[in-house]
Design a protein around this motif. Structure first.
Motif, short mmCIF file in Angstrom:
data_model
loop_
_atom_site.label_atom_id
_atom_site.label_comp_id
_atom_site.label_asym_id
_atom_site.label_seq_id
_atom_site.Cartn_x
_atom_site.Cartn_y
_atom_site.Cartn_z
N UNK A 235 0.84 -1.20 0.00
CA UNK A 235 0.00 0.00 0.00
C UNK A 235 0.88 1.25 0.00
N UNK A 236 1.93 1.22 0.81
CA UNK A 236 2.84 2.37 0.86
C UNK A 236 3.50 2.62 -0.49
N UNK A 237 3.84 1.53 -1.18
CA UNK A 237 4.46 1.67 -2.51
C UNK A 237 3.46 2.23 -3.52
N UNK A 238 2.25 1.69 -3.53
CA UNK A 238 1.24 2.18 -4.47
C UNK A 238 0.98 3.67 -4.22
N UNK A 239 0.86 4.05 -2.94
CA UNK A 239 0.60 5.46 -2.62
C UNK A 239 1.67 6.37 -3.19
N UNK A 240 2.93 5.94 -3.05
CA UNK A 240 4.03 6.79 -3.49
C UNK A 240 4.33 6.67 -4.97
N UNK A 241 3.92 5.55 -5.60
CA UNK A 241 4.40 5.26 -6.96
C UNK A 241 3.35 5.36 -8.05
N UNK A 242 2.09 5.15 -7.72
CA UNK A 242 1.14 4.99 -8.83
C UNK A 242 -0.28 5.33 -8.42
N UNK A 243 -0.48 6.42 -7.69
CA UNK A 243 -1.85 6.72 -7.27
C UNK A 243 -2.25 8.18 -7.50
N UNK A 244 -1.40 9.11 -7.13
CA UNK A 244 -1.77 10.53 -7.18
C UNK A 244 -1.02 11.24 -8.30
N UNK A 245 -1.75 12.04 -9.07
CA UNK A 245 -1.07 12.77 -10.15
C UNK A 245 -1.65 14.17 -10.30
N UNK A 246 -0.94 15.00 -11.04
CA UNK A 246 -1.38 16.38 -11.24
C UNK A 246 -2.60 16.42 -12.16
N UNK A 247 -3.62 17.18 -11.74
CA UNK A 247 -4.79 17.34 -12.60
C UNK A 247 -4.39 17.89 -13.96
N UNK A 248 -3.44 18.82 -13.98
CA UNK A 248 -3.09 19.46 -15.25
C UNK A 248 -1.76 18.99 -15.82
N UNK A 249 -1.23 17.91 -15.27
CA UNK A 249 -0.07 17.28 -15.89
C UNK A 249 1.27 17.78 -15.37
N UNK A 250 2.28 16.94 -15.55
CA UNK A 250 3.63 17.25 -15.08
C UNK A 250 4.18 18.51 -15.75
N UNK A 251 3.86 18.72 -17.02
CA UNK A 251 4.47 19.87 -17.71
C UNK A 251 4.00 21.19 -17.12
N UNK A 252 2.78 21.22 -16.58
CA UNK A 252 2.30 22.44 -15.92
C UNK A 252 3.12 22.72 -14.67
N UNK A 253 3.50 21.66 -13.98
CA UNK A 253 4.35 21.79 -12.78
C UNK A 253 5.75 22.28 -13.18
N UNK A 254 6.34 21.62 -14.18
CA UNK A 254 7.70 21.96 -14.59
C UNK A 254 7.80 23.42 -15.05
N UNK A 255 6.74 23.90 -15.70
CA UNK A 255 6.76 25.28 -16.19
C UNK A 255 6.95 26.29 -15.06
N UNK A 256 6.42 25.96 -13.88
CA UNK A 256 6.52 26.90 -12.75
C UNK A 256 7.97 27.11 -12.33
N UNK A 257 8.76 26.04 -12.36
CA UNK A 257 10.19 26.16 -12.03
C UNK A 257 10.88 27.07 -13.04
N UNK A 258 10.60 26.78 -14.32
CA UNK A 258 11.27 27.51 -15.41
C UNK A 258 10.89 28.98 -15.37
N UNK A 259 9.59 29.25 -15.18
CA UNK A 259 9.12 30.63 -15.17
C UNK A 259 9.69 31.41 -13.98
N UNK A 260 9.84 30.74 -12.84
CA UNK A 260 10.41 31.43 -11.68
C UNK A 260 11.86 31.82 -11.96
N UNK A 261 12.58 30.91 -12.61
CA UNK A 261 13.95 31.23 -12.99
C UNK A 261 14.00 32.40 -13.95
N UNK A 262 13.13 32.37 -14.96
CA UNK A 262 13.12 33.44 -15.97
C UNK A 262 12.79 34.80 -15.35
N UNK A 263 11.92 34.78 -14.33
CA UNK A 263 11.49 36.04 -13.72
C UNK A 263 12.64 36.78 -13.05
#
Lengths: 431, 431
Positions: free
Chosen positions: B237-265
């Motif tokens: 259960x601990x593995x499933x929770x950490x590995x294959x259960x929760x994901x971003x509603x709007x996808x990983x690329x939406x998350x990654x963009x925040x890092x990049x945009x903060x750097x650009x700012x």
């Protein structure tokens, strides 16, 4: 260097106020009070929150002033520097399930500087329940099984051990069902399940909730208790792992110093300790912060990390928002008491136990072995049978003996309830 | 904007290379190649590691150049932008037990932008094991129980389910006992416990290890598998929770963009995409980095986040340390295959299953519902029965049908094995 915080007691030296701590800062300021420098940001409070804010702000190139009421960093987490063994005066235990903390631990490469509080291999290897009906001893396996069983009954209001009603432990957007639990105290919930708990389960559940909350069963919100359970991965083992098992070999203050030193290394971080803030005036052109002794500081922004129970000692202009003010006036209910005993009894290294509801310190356990080879017992009390450990040492040692007989060589503690910069322990919501 | 990465296929349009992704960067550079600016630091690679390094360095006031071989940010974690539904082409699942990731999620206040992959309430609510001996269906409760039971037997070499031999999952200082497990493959360990696993447990355990590793049972190190188990809190259960259960509603690329945009700012971050690095020369007065097309960049320091399996495509002067070079030459064994299918079968939303050892995609499950109301099935293969999904679409759809019959409207995938900037999936150690 000694902080004015904390107390120690030995049979020979008696009670002494103030404890050596490597987090004490000397000199207490690095600024020239004659100057009227304008900062980018003033951070109020040098606990982990304020240390992180001041470090990150100064690393980002902002001119930062860190103001702290005490003579040391660390706030509610600080460790003694007595005989080479760190007694943790407040927040102690860390775990990789504490995401923000673990990120910092990895950042400072301290992941191998961690030890386990327990050593279940020595002498009196037992969980002892002392209650008004007598004393009963269990193995630690039995301790975990009966406590987990009791807590599961306690938290299983939704039929899924809390997972249904609180699926995202880190979200502040509680489900409507969870929010209804805020109208319920721990005592209310215990009443609902009174016929399903065994006497031993009940003793364990009640002392666990009192230790988490520092309140009383009547004051602590069932929602708050459930929140801890969810953050502890919905099991007693998960809670123990995250709350009371792993600690820094060299103490919390060694960790806190790394934040402070990194900030200082930027040359952007100014600081003034023993500088409690009296009032904050936020105008269009910036913030003016005035300390108790009348010193004024100006900045573009201010970050307050002042604990809830003392936020009403600062006057804000404009005043705090209504909801915030209401929370300040309500306060939180945590009046935890934590007393360390260094004892000659090597066989108590593997002891855990409770003494409840009659005893003033209702739980304790072997938390380490000191450099002198003595056993370190940590014990907890709280609003339930509240007392002030320094006021009557005989009463305090009696409360320890009420857990399990021990030969005390030293006591170390901090009275958080009387602490003017906290007036209590960690945040705990009333119902 | 479409990345050149990835493939999609529909019955009408056939196979198309390149997938729309919000992480594609246009224009591909913000620097003038005529200039010969000297940077404080060059970061090679714009996956999360490089995005974090370049963001934190630029926030700290350093002049940063981010070099990336691809046309997009995110590296091995990126999401499609097809019809408003993000298919996760690589790394997908997040959890508060991933400390570094969770710290960033809280930092960007995305803790309420998370959804659960599973919906065990619809239609064919089953775990289906298709093996050479026929097909057997279980409830999801049975799935968890039999998989947990099998994995406990598999990992219980120390009599404490791995907790004794690997007490600190995040430490690289493995115990001597754990290190001996590095000489052992998953297949070796399966041989040791062959008489204690039921046939269903064996199928579950083998497909779990293949999915974690992307290797074969003969190649993956038992130590590596145990490490995943420990990081997953020593339970299925601990593995499933950490590995294959929760994901971003709007996808990983939406998350990654925040890092990049903060750097650009910060205005401190320069970047050049489609700029694979060919060689790195580290001299006393700084580093010179040369890209495939001969462009040279200079900096005081360089941070390489280049994946292990492609590190040998870059020449380093002075050469990498001997141990590092040996690791590069050995490489890792993960050749994971991940294929998404959008299917008309609403009743498959609650499906999970395996088809093993004969099938090319050995596991899959209902991972979401698309905007069109179709079911999204995600499936995995790897070095075991390895294939290239784009080379023979008929073979790929057959492999999906081999899991469970489905009516396919669309396929989406990225061939990580042929990817010149990865040559495999996430890092997985061979024995």
């Amino acid at each position: 260097m000694a902080s004015v915080d904390g107390y120690s007691w030995t049979p020979n030296e008696g009670l002494k106020a103030g404890i050596p701590c490597i987090g004490t800062v000397e000199p207490q300021t690095n600024i020239d009070n004659g100057s009227s420098h304008a900062y980018d940001v003033i951070v109020v409070g040098a606990g982990y929150c304020g240390l992180t804010a001041s470090r990150d702000s100064s690393v980002a190139g902002l001119k930062v002033l860190l103001l702290e009421g005490r003579d040391r960093i660390g706030g509610r987490s600080w460790s003694s520097d007595i005989g080479g063994y760190p007694f943790e005066m407040g927040g102690t235990w860390i775990h990789w399930g504490q995401a923000h903390v673990w990120r910092e631990i990895m950042r400072y490469q301290l992941q191998d500087e961690i030890k386990v509080s327990y050593d279940f291999s020595k002498g009196r290897n037992q969980y002892v329940q002392a209650s008004s009906h007598g004393t009963q001893a269990f193995s630690h396996e039995e301790e975990e099984a009966l406590t987990d069983s009791g807590l599961r009954k306690f938290f299983n209001k939704d039929g899924q051990y809390g997972k249904w009603v609180m699926p995202f432990p880190h979200s502040a957007a509680f489900t409507p069902e969870a929010l209804t639990y805020d109208n319920m105290s721990a005592a209310d919930r215990l009443l609902e399940i009174k016929d399903s708990l065994t006497p031993s389960e009940r003793l364990s559940v009640e002392t666990v909730i009192l230790t988490w909350s520092g309140g009383t069963l009547d004051t602590v919100s069932f929602l708050e208790a459930l929140h801890w359970w969810a953050l502890g991965d919905y099991s007693y083992e998960g809670c123990v792992n995250r709350l009371a098992k792993y600690k820094f070999k060299r103490g919390q203050s060694a960790f806190a110093k790394l934040f402070f030193q990194e900030g200082l290394a930027t040359s952007n971080l100014s600081y003034a300790f023993r500088s409690p803030v009296a009032n904050v005036k936020d105008m269009e052109n910036g913030v003016t912060v005035t300390t108790d002794n009348g010193q004024q500081y100006r900045a573009r922004k201010m970050i307050s990390t002042v604990p809830l129970n003392v936020l009403n000692t600062i006057s804000f202009d404009p005043p705090l928002l209504r909801g915030k003010k209401a929370a300040v006036n309500t306060g939180h209910v945590n009046q935890i008491i934590k007393v360390h005993a260094e004892v000659r009894d090597k066989d108590l290294r593997s002891y855990t136990g409770i003494s409840y509801p009659h005893n003033r310190l209702f739980t304790g356990f072997g938390d380490g072995t000191t450099e002198a080879g003595n056993t370190h017992i940590v014990s907890f009390g709280g609003q339930h049978n509240h007392f002030h450990p320094e006021e009557d040492i005989h009463q305090t040692t009696n409360a320890l003996q009420g857990l399990v007989p021990m030969n005390i060589e030293r006591l170390v503690f901090h009275n958080w309830s009387k602490d003017e910069f906290d007036k209590g322990g960690w945040y705990c919501l009333s119902h």
